[in-house]
Design a protein around this motif. Sequence first.
Motif, PDB file in Angstrom:
ATOM      1  N   ASN A  11       0.822  -1.213   0.000  1.00 38.34           N
ATOM      2  CA  ASN A  11       0.000   0.000   0.000  1.00 38.34           C
ATOM      3  C   ASN A  11       0.854   1.260   0.000  1.00 38.34           C
ATOM      4  OD1 ASN A  11      -2.639  -1.190   0.101  1.00 38.34           O
ATOM      5  ND2 ASN A  11      -2.220  -1.764   2.219  1.00 38.34           N
ATOM      6  N   LEU A  12       2.146   1.104   0.326  1.00 45.55           N
ATOM      7  CA  LEU A  12       3.035   2.265   0.343  1.00 45.55           C
ATOM      8  C   LEU A  12       3.431   2.692  -1.068  1.00 45.55           C
ATOM      9  CD1 LEU A  12       5.452   1.192   3.236  1.00 45.55           C
ATOM     10  CD2 LEU A  12       3.446   2.691   3.383  1.00 45.55           C
ATOM     11  N   LEU A  13       3.323   1.789  -2.032  1.00 43.93           N
ATOM     12  CA  LEU A  13       3.778   2.110  -3.388  1.00 43.93           C
ATOM     13  C   LEU A  13       2.942   3.210  -4.043  1.00 43.93           C
ATOM     14  CD1 LEU A  13       4.756  -1.424  -4.733  1.00 43.93           C
ATOM     15  CD2 LEU A  13       6.175   0.305  -3.599  1.00 43.93           C
ATOM     16  N   PRO A  14       1.599   3.198  -3.911  1.00 42.30           N
ATOM     17  CA  PRO A  14       0.850   4.336  -4.460  1.00 42.30           C
ATOM     18  C   PRO A  14       1.207   5.657  -3.795  1.00 42.30           C
ATOM     19  CG  PRO A  14      -0.607   2.458  -4.098  1.00 42.30           C
ATOM     20  CD  PRO A  14       0.701   2.120  -3.457  1.00 42.30           C
ATOM     21  N   VAL A  15       1.573   5.606  -2.516  1.00 40.27           N
ATOM     22  CA  VAL A  15       2.010   6.831  -1.827  1.00 40.27           C
ATOM     23  C   VAL A  15       3.303   7.341  -2.456  1.00 40.27           C
ATOM     24  CG1 VAL A  15       2.816   7.788   0.362  1.00 40.27           C
ATOM     25  CG2 VAL A  15       0.876   6.200   0.330  1.00 40.27           C
ATOM     26  N   PHE A  16       4.232   6.431  -2.660  1.00 46.13           N
ATOM     27  CA  PHE A  16       5.492   6.792  -3.299  1.00 46.13           C
ATOM     28  C   PHE A  16       5.245   7.401  -4.679  1.00 46.13           C
ATOM     29  CE2 PHE A  16       8.753   5.256  -6.334  1.00 46.13           C
ATOM     30  CZ  PHE A  16       9.824   6.051  -5.917  1.00 46.13           C
ATOM     31  N   ILE A  19       3.800  10.984  -4.418  1.00 46.68           N
ATOM     32  CA  ILE A  19       4.798  11.995  -4.043  1.00 46.68           C
ATOM     33  C   ILE A  19       5.690  12.319  -5.239  1.00 46.68           C
ATOM     34  CG2 ILE A  19       6.736  12.540  -2.510  1.00 46.68           C
ATOM     35  CD1 ILE A  19       5.491  10.648  -0.443  1.00 46.68           C
ATOM     36  N   MET A  20       6.077  11.293  -6.000  1.00 44.12           N
ATOM     37  CA  MET A  20       6.893  11.524  -7.187  1.00 44.12           C
ATOM     38  C   MET A  20       6.160  12.424  -8.180  1.00 44.12           C
ATOM     39  SD  MET A  20       9.979  10.163  -7.286  1.00 44.12           S
ATOM     40  CE  MET A  20      10.241  10.245  -9.060  1.00 44.12           C
ATOM     41  N   GLU A  21       4.884  12.158  -8.379  1.00 41.11           N
ATOM     42  CA  GLU A  21       4.120  12.921  -9.363  1.00 41.11           C
ATOM     43  C   GLU A  21       3.809  14.331  -8.873  1.00 41.11           C
ATOM     44  OE1 GLU A  21       3.467  12.061 -12.371  1.00 41.11           O
ATOM     45  OE2 GLU A  21       4.184  10.000 -12.266  1.00 41.11           O
ATOM     46  N   ALA A  22       3.489  14.468  -7.573  1.00 41.85           N
ATOM     47  CA  ALA A  22       3.061  15.768  -7.054  1.00 41.85           C
ATOM     48  C   ALA A  22       4.233  16.661  -6.669  1.00 41.85           C
ATOM     49  CB  ALA A  22       2.143  15.575  -5.846  1.00 41.85           C
ATOM     50  N   GLY A  23       5.307  16.052  -6.168  1.00 38.34           N
ATOM     51  CA  GLY A  23       6.470  16.835  -5.766  1.00 38.34           C
ATOM     52  C   GLY A  23       6.349  17.466  -4.395  1.00 38.34           C
ATOM     53  N   ALA A  41       3.951   9.582   7.534  1.00 34.41           N
ATOM     54  CA  ALA A  41       4.208   8.305   8.205  1.00 34.41           C
ATOM     55  C   ALA A  41       4.458   7.196   7.193  1.00 34.41           C
ATOM     56  CB  ALA A  41       3.022   7.949   9.101  1.00 34.41           C
ATOM     57  N   ALA A  42       3.689   7.191   6.115  1.00 31.13           N
ATOM     58  CA  ALA A  42       3.882   6.175   5.078  1.00 31.13           C
ATOM     59  C   ALA A  42       5.254   6.320   4.435  1.00 31.13           C
ATOM     60  CB  ALA A  42       2.780   6.294   4.026  1.00 31.13           C
ATOM     61  N   LEU A  43       5.690   7.556   4.207  1.00 34.25           N
ATOM     62  CA  LEU A  43       7.008   7.776   3.613  1.00 34.25           C
ATOM     63  C   LEU A  43       8.110   7.288   4.538  1.00 34.25           C
ATOM     64  CD1 LEU A  43       8.891   8.907   1.484  1.00 34.25           C
ATOM     65  CD2 LEU A  43       8.603  11.190   2.490  1.00 34.25           C
ATOM     66  N   GLN A  44       7.961   7.517   5.839  1.00 33.34           N
ATOM     67  CA  GLN A  44       8.970   7.042   6.792  1.00 33.34           C
ATOM     68  C   GLN A  44       9.064   5.520   6.772  1.00 33.34           C
ATOM     69  OE1 GLN A  44      11.225   8.778   8.415  1.00 33.34           O
ATOM     70  NE2 GLN A  44      10.392  10.647   7.481  1.00 33.34           N
ATOM     71  N   ARG A  45       7.950   4.845   6.688  1.00 34.27           N
ATOM     72  CA  ARG A  45       7.951   3.385   6.631  1.00 34.27           C
ATOM     73  C   ARG A  45       8.616   2.892   5.354  1.00 34.27           C
ATOM     74  NH1 ARG A  45       1.864   1.981   7.088  1.00 34.27           N
ATOM     75  NH2 ARG A  45       2.631  -0.154   6.830  1.00 34.27           N
ATOM     76  N   LEU A  46       8.350   3.576   4.245  1.00 35.37           N
ATOM     77  CA  LEU A  46       8.951   3.172   2.978  1.00 35.37           C
ATOM     78  C   LEU A  46      10.461   3.416   2.990  1.00 35.37           C
ATOM     79  CD1 LEU A  46       8.074   1.962   0.302  1.00 35.37           C
ATOM     80  CD2 LEU A  46       7.752   4.267  -0.592  1.00 35.37           C
ATOM     81  N   ARG A  47      10.884   4.520   3.600  1.00 37.54           N
ATOM     82  CA  ARG A  47      12.314   4.792   3.725  1.00 37.54           C
ATOM     83  C   ARG A  47      13.007   3.682   4.515  1.00 37.54           C
ATOM     84  NH1 ARG A  47      11.581  11.220   5.186  1.00 37.54           N
ATOM     85  NH2 ARG A  47      12.140  12.058   3.120  1.00 37.54           N
ATOM     86  N   HIS A  48      12.348   3.237   5.558  1.00 32.09           N
ATOM     87  CA  HIS A  48      12.923   2.170   6.391  1.00 32.09           C
ATOM     88  C   HIS A  48      13.012   0.857   5.608  1.00 32.09           C
ATOM     89  CE1 HIS A  48      13.849  -0.205   9.941  1.00 32.09           C
ATOM     90  NE2 HIS A  48      12.860  -1.025   9.613  1.00 32.09           N
ATOM     91  N   CYS A  49      11.945   0.537   4.869  1.00 29.97           N
ATOM     92  CA  CYS A  49      11.920  -0.725   4.118  1.00 29.97           C
ATOM     93  C   CYS A  49      12.980  -0.763   3.033  1.00 29.97           C
ATOM     94  CB  CYS A  49      10.542  -0.943   3.483  1.00 29.97           C
ATOM     95  SG  CYS A  49       9.221  -1.305   4.646  1.00 29.97           S
ATOM     96  N   LEU A  50      13.187   0.365   2.354  1.00 35.57           N
ATOM     97  CA  LEU A  50      14.081   0.390   1.203  1.00 35.57           C
ATOM     98  C   LEU A  50      15.473   0.910   1.539  1.00 35.57           C
ATOM     99  CD1 LEU A  50      11.575   1.710  -1.499  1.00 35.57           C
ATOM    100  CD2 LEU A  50      12.259  -0.643  -1.043  1.00 35.57           C
ATOM    101  N   ALA A  51      15.673   1.294   2.772  1.00 36.00           N
ATOM    102  CA  ALA A  51      16.992   1.761   3.230  1.00 36.00           C
ATOM    103  C   ALA A  51      17.517   2.902   2.357  1.00 36.00           C
ATOM    104  CB  ALA A  51      17.986   0.603   3.254  1.00 36.00           C
ATOM    105  N   HIS A  72      10.900   4.699  -9.497  1.00 33.34           N
ATOM    106  CA  HIS A  72       9.696   5.214 -10.149  1.00 33.34           C
ATOM    107  C   HIS A  72       9.672   4.849 -11.629  1.00 33.34           C
ATOM    108  CE1 HIS A  72       6.867   8.393 -11.649  1.00 33.34           C
ATOM    109  NE2 HIS A  72       6.192   7.901 -10.630  1.00 33.34           N
ATOM    110  N   GLU A  73      10.819   4.880 -12.256  1.00 33.01           N
ATOM    111  CA  GLU A  73      10.897   4.515 -13.669  1.00 33.01           C
ATOM    112  C   GLU A  73      10.409   3.086 -13.888  1.00 33.01           C
ATOM    113  OE1 GLU A  73      14.223   4.119 -17.238  1.00 33.01           O
ATOM    114  OE2 GLU A  73      14.771   5.008 -15.311  1.00 33.01           O
ATOM    115  N   GLN A  74      10.714   2.199 -12.933  1.00 29.47           N
ATOM    116  CA  GLN A  74      10.303   0.804 -13.051  1.00 29.47           C
ATOM    117  C   GLN A  74       8.866   0.583 -12.587  1.00 29.47           C
ATOM    118  OE1 GLN A  74      12.237  -1.527 -14.395  1.00 29.47           O
ATOM    119  NE2 GLN A  74      13.940  -0.109 -14.679  1.00 29.47           N
TER     120      GLN A  74
END
Length: 301
Positions: A11-16, A19-23, A41-51, A72-74
């Motif tokens: 569910n974090l991927l649509p958030v990512f 953010i990429m699209e909106a800036g 909060a979702a961004l912090q979790r994604l940062r942790h998962c992807l290091a 994002h390209e992928q």
Amino acid sequence: MKLNLRGIDLNLLPVFDAIMEAGQLSRAADALGMSQPAISAALQRLRHCLADELFVRTRQGMEPTPRARELHEQLAPQLAALRDTLDPGNRFDPASSDRHFRLVSVDYFEMVMLPPLLAQVRKQAPGVVVEVITATDAMSEDLQKVRSDLAIDAFIPEDPRLNRMVLLEEELVVVARAGHPCLRGHCSKEQFLSEEHVVLPDRNRRLPLDQILDTPGWQRRTGARVTQFAGMLATVAGTDMIATVPRRLALHYAHAMQLQVLAFPVPLPPVPIYLLWSPALDKDPAHRWLREQLVSTAAVL
């Protein structure tokens, strides 16, 4: 070791993506109907998962890191395909779509097919993006894993899992500059073999031309080796070298580059140009629409 997807909340991927699209976090929150603290909060979790930091806050907004741009390209094409697939009506509206399609090909496609394709696509889908990437040895894997949408190539990958169809057939012709001292509207076998040739890199696969050139008495003289068809035409236009290229490509640029287009010295079988894609996208409505645009474009070339 492969990443365990069970450890990532998808569910974090649509958030990512938002953010990429909106800036900006606030705009991404509005787009997704979430609060800004929830987005943070979702961004912090994604940062942790992807290091990876993924985004750096600047005065202009959230600046993506190189890792974020690569992700994002992928991910963007696959998320778009997933949205279309999960749409309850399985609909695709070209007029409102912002789908990003990735096509794998050599520059023949960019020089001959891409301009009329984009002119046709723009009439129906002003927001759709078509990105062309260079064909490599990883083409089959990229298609199978849906990192690319389609491939257009004269060579069929040795992968029976891919769907394929003949998009068009090409005739091979010889090109020489208009003022060539030895060629005047005709090219015999003797002339073909006596002249220096501009050639492309060997892709270790065989076309009808390769079969002719491998027979005794057909060894041509290589004067230059270039990476793309554009380089072949430019070299021929500026020298007394000749080249063997697809007929549509030659005719398209003959006048502008002052080239002669000559029949090959002996009859050659036509070269099929294939359209290739993953079966995973076979029923995707957006993907089906793009295939239809390619087919209709090829039909009038």
